[in-house]
Write an enzyme that holds these catalytic residues in place. Structure first.
Site, mmCIF file in Angstrom:
data_model
loop_
_atom_site.group_PDB
_atom_site.id
_atom_site.type_symbol
_atom_site.label_atom_id
_atom_site.label_comp_id
_atom_site.label_asym_id
_atom_site.label_seq_id
_atom_site.Cartn_x
_atom_site.Cartn_y
_atom_site.Cartn_z
ATOM 1 N N SER A 224 -1.404 -6.199 -7.305
ATOM 2 C CA SER A 224 -1.522 -5.135 -6.301
ATOM 3 C C SER A 224 -2.098 -5.704 -5.019
ATOM 4 C CB SER A 224 -2.456 -4.032 -6.805
ATOM 5 O OG SER A 224 -3.781 -4.526 -6.926
ATOM 6 N N ASP A 225 -1.723 -5.118 -3.872
ATOM 7 C CA ASP A 225 -2.533 -5.362 -2.688
ATOM 8 C C ASP A 225 -3.912 -4.791 -2.989
ATOM 9 O OD1 ASP A 225 -3.520 -6.028 -0.198
ATOM 10 O OD2 ASP A 225 -1.812 -5.218 0.910
ATOM 11 N N TRP A 226 -4.885 -5.185 -2.189
ATOM 12 C CA TRP A 226 -6.280 -4.885 -2.507
ATOM 13 C C TRP A 226 -6.551 -3.379 -2.457
ATOM 14 C CZ3 TRP A 226 -4.819 -9.263 -3.562
ATOM 15 C CH2 TRP A 226 -5.658 -10.299 -3.947
ATOM 16 N N ASN A 227 -6.704 -2.819 -3.632
ATOM 17 C CA ASN A 227 -6.957 -1.380 -3.771
ATOM 18 C C ASN A 227 -5.689 -0.553 -3.544
ATOM 19 O OD1 ASN A 227 -8.794 0.605 -4.435
ATOM 20 N ND2 ASN A 227 -9.356 1.027 -2.311
ATOM 21 N N TYR B 299 0.799 -1.233 0.000
ATOM 22 C CA TYR B 299 0.000 0.000 0.000
ATOM 23 C C TYR B 299 0.827 1.276 0.000
ATOM 24 C CZ TYR B 299 -4.237 -2.657 1.002
ATOM 25 O OH TYR B 299 -5.305 -3.513 0.913
#
Ligand SMILES: OC[C@H]1O[C@@H](O[C@H]2[C@H](O)[C@@H](O)[C@H](O[C@H]3[C@H](O)[C@@H](O)[C@H](O)O[C@@H]3CO)O[C@@H]2CO)[C@H](O)[C@@H](O)[C@@H]1O
Length: 686
Positions: free
Chosen positions: A213-216, A182
């Site tokens: 990607s990490d989530w979002n 993130y």
């Protein structure tokens, strides 16, 4: 494949739009399935027939590579049985720069060598079962506070020698995928950081898989694509409104902002990983609710047990059929609402088996400490009593008169999207929760045979507890997951001698660590000096040092032998997964004899630390570069063999951008902990 197919392969279908936490659509033209990505680092999240494996930090605490590999293989088998294609673990970041870091427990602790070995064993175990592993979070996500806005600004050498090191081992183990984190790294979002994803990961480490990607964690369409990200997850933000790839990526490719070659590269990497794992034929359909536990609880019990670290023992342990046993503390019993009552384990009610957040799994059952102690007491004819409250009020009557009083305390942490009792991910302090110090004070005041059992995500300051004369033993039971009680009874009654060693330092005071989560950007001023590297350099005495752990027996060390073919100079050779080829060559071998000099069977973890010669730039006084776990009958001896890779003797040279073995005399220290050195030698490199 058409351009649309490729776009579909690299774009998640959107948050909560598929059977798994991450999903991409099927591509019928090439018989490619709807891909299922599911947490996490200790088993299949949200499963109902799956095992809740021990957290990474407990596996590290065993220092047992066989158990680590088996844990990975069993997690992989369960994921495959559920039709999960990508199991989102293991965790190499956070590494553990901050003792209070909320997600440290998902990984393997602040030593890059130990974490690197554990990452490689876990990846190889998982992928041997046919699931794709995902090394996460890449990189610099060392705290939960401000993780989605802050920049981790670290120098090149610190990056290589600490934070990148475990990921290099994961890549060397052919990890299928990596998850970018993130945070920003040196002022650029990790998920659009060209230096990070292209430069370090794909070029320098030769990573051939894909970066998701990490989530979002994605911020822009083109920046992520051109920075080296290969798959966006979950495909939309949590409200479902913002979508950055899909049609947007299609337009960017059509208008030349992202090249067709880059899109091809993304798809090629994802397909390569799918073939690597052998998922192109006979892979089970997706069913997160499948019952796939098999006998895997045996690994949970073994890791929970062998990860227990005995910190103090005046001789009260192992227990010998006490007539009367008092058990005290809310953490001795399961959460009265049910072990899975809190979503993603987002509470600290009852016995603690894991932290909270996305890196959790449902317990199929939970054997609490009191459950197993009661069973044992019944078979021994012991009278057992329980006071499952943390209130000091009635403790005196509960504890007094018993032959021994067992008191349970905890410290918890987790991922920042959940706040538990005022803790928003990272811990606010390093004290036990629920007034644990006061509880132990009250128990030890009433019973001079008090045994303290600590279930914790990481270091706790124990000074108050250790100052109490009634405290005869401290058992660091870590995070044992579903087999908590059984593992504890194995150790408390001596069926197995404790053999865990601390995978982090326990300090006398929080300030001794020299780091703590802070708001805003972090310039990593401590550089290479985290955990024991910092304590050694600053001359601070820890309470219990990295690598420490007692047994019911004792071990002697003798006959160190050092053989080396190492030559000074830079790493050479072509790049293989993990870095330049010769970095992984064995260039020195150290052996020593370890003897079980006590009266009971036990296992010892001899550890090898190196000190770089004076020709090298300033470095930590000692760095772990080898360990072994030897199970020995009373009187038996075994040989510990430490094979040192070229990289283990190298430092990262920022000028030449290469690993260099310095010339001179390397210190070799072999011991039972980072501060209990039993044998020394040297490696001379000309
Ligand atoms: O699970 C995949 C990766 O996701 C990251 O964690 C996310 C987690 O999985 C998800 O459940 C959580 O969702 C919450 C969301 O953040 C919040 O805004 C909303 O109100 O509630 C959601 C819960 O229902 O978000 C997490 C990220 O913030 C992990 O970092 C990563 O390790 C996982 O593999």
């Amino acid at each position: 494949m058409s351009q649309n197919d490729k776009i579909s392969m690299v774009t998640g279908v959107g948050w909560n739009k598929g059977p798994c936490v991450g999903n991409t659509a099927a591509i019928s033209s090439v018989n490619y399935p709807e891909l299922c990505l599911q947490d996490g680092p200790l088993g299949v999240r949200y499963g109902t027939g799956t095992t809740a494996f021990t957290p990474g930090i407990q596996a590290a605490s065993t220092w047992d590579t066989d158990l680590m590999r088996q844990r990975g293989a069993y997690m992989g088998a369960e994921a495959k049985g559920c039709g999960v294609h990508v199991l989102l673990g293991p965790v190499g970041g956070p590494l553990g720069k901050h003792a209070a870091g909320g997600r440290n427990w998902e990984g393997f602790g602040p030593d890059p060598y130990l974490t690197g070995i554990a990452m490689a064993e876990t990846v190889e175990g998982m992928q041997s079962s046919g699931v794709q592993a995902c090394a996460k979070h890449f990189i610099g996500n060392e705290q939960e506070l401000d993780r989605e806005t802050m920049s981790s600004n670290m120098d090149d050498r610190t990056m290589h020698e600490l934070y990148l090191w475990p990921f290099a081992d994961a890549v060397h183990a052919n990890v299928a995928s990596v998850m970018c984190s993130y945070n920003k790294l040196n002022s650029t979002w990790a998920c659009e950081n060209d230096k990070l994803m292209d430069g370090l990961l794909k070029q320098e480490l030769g990573f051939q898989g894909y970066v998701m990607s990490d989530w979002n964690a994605q911020h822009t369409t083109n920046g992520a694509a051109n920075g080296g990200m290969d798959m966006t997850m979950p495909g939309s933000d949590y409200s479902g409104k913002t979508i950055l790839w899909g049609p947007q990526l299609n337009s960017a490719v059509n208008n030349g902002q992202v090249s067709k070659a880059r899109l091809d590269d993304m798809a090629k990497r994802i397909l390569a990983a799918w073939y690597l794992a052998g998922q192109n034929s006979g892979y089970p359909g997706i069913n997160i609710k499948a019952n796939v536990q098999g006998n895997h609880k045996e690994n949970v019990r073994a890791v929970a047990r062998d990860g227990i670290v005995l910190l103090k023992n005046s001789g009260i342990l192992p227990l010998k059929k006490p007539g009367k046993l008092a058990v005290i503390g809310s953490a001795a019993v399961a959460n009265p609402q049910g072990a899975n009552a809190c979503t993603d384990r987002g509470c600290n009610t009852g016995a603690l088996g894991m932290g909270w957040g996305s890196g959790t799994a449902n317990y199929p059952y939970f054997t609490a400490p009191y459950d197993a102690l009661k069973t044992r007491a019944q078979s021994d004819g012991t009278t057992i009593s329980l006071a499952s409250s943390d209130s000091t009020g009635g403790v005196s009557s509960a504890a007094s008169g018993a032959d021994a009083a067992l008191v349970f305390i905890t410290a918890d942490s987790g991922e920042g999207y959940i706040t538990v009792e005022g803790v928003a991910g990272d811990r606010n302090n390093l004290d036990p929760w629920h007034s644990g110090n006061q509880l132990v004070q009250a128990v030890a005041g009433a019973n001079k045979n008090t045994i303290v059992v600590v279930h914790s995500v990481g270091p706790v300051i124990l000074e108050t507890i250790l100052a109490l004369p009634g405290v005869q033993a401290v058992v660091w039971a870590g995070l044992p997951s579903q087999e908590s009680g059984n593992a504890l009874v194995d150790i408390l009654y001596g069926a197995t001698a404790p053999s865990g060693k601390l995978p982090y330092t326990i300090a006398k005071a929080p300030g001794d660590y020299g780091t703590s989560p802070t708001r805003g950007d972090d310039s990593y001023p401590e550089g290479l000096f985290i955990d024991y590297r910092h304590f050694d350099k600053a001359g601070i005495a820890p309470r219990y040092e990295f690598g420490f752990g007692l047994s019911y027996t004792n071990f002697t060390y003798a006959s160190i032998s050092v053989a080396s073919t190492a030559t000074s100079g830079p790493a050479t050779g072509s790049v293989v997964p993990g870095g330049r080829q010769d970095l992984f060559d064995t260039v020195a071998t150290v052996t020593c004899a370890v003897t079980n000099a006590g009266g009971v069977a036990g296992a010892e973890v001899p550890q090898l630390y190196i000190s770089l010669p004076s020709s090298a730039p300033s470095a930590p006084p000692k760095q772990l570069r080898g360990f072994a776990k030897l199970s020995l009958a009373p009187g038996a001896s075994g040989t510990a063999t430490f094979n040192l890779r070229r990289k283990d003797l190298s430092y990262w040279d920022v000028r030449t951008q290469n690993w260099i073995v310095p010339s001179g005399s390397f210190g070799v220290s072999v011991g039972a902990s980072s501060r209990d050195i039993r044998l020394t030698g040297t490696i001379t490199v000309s």
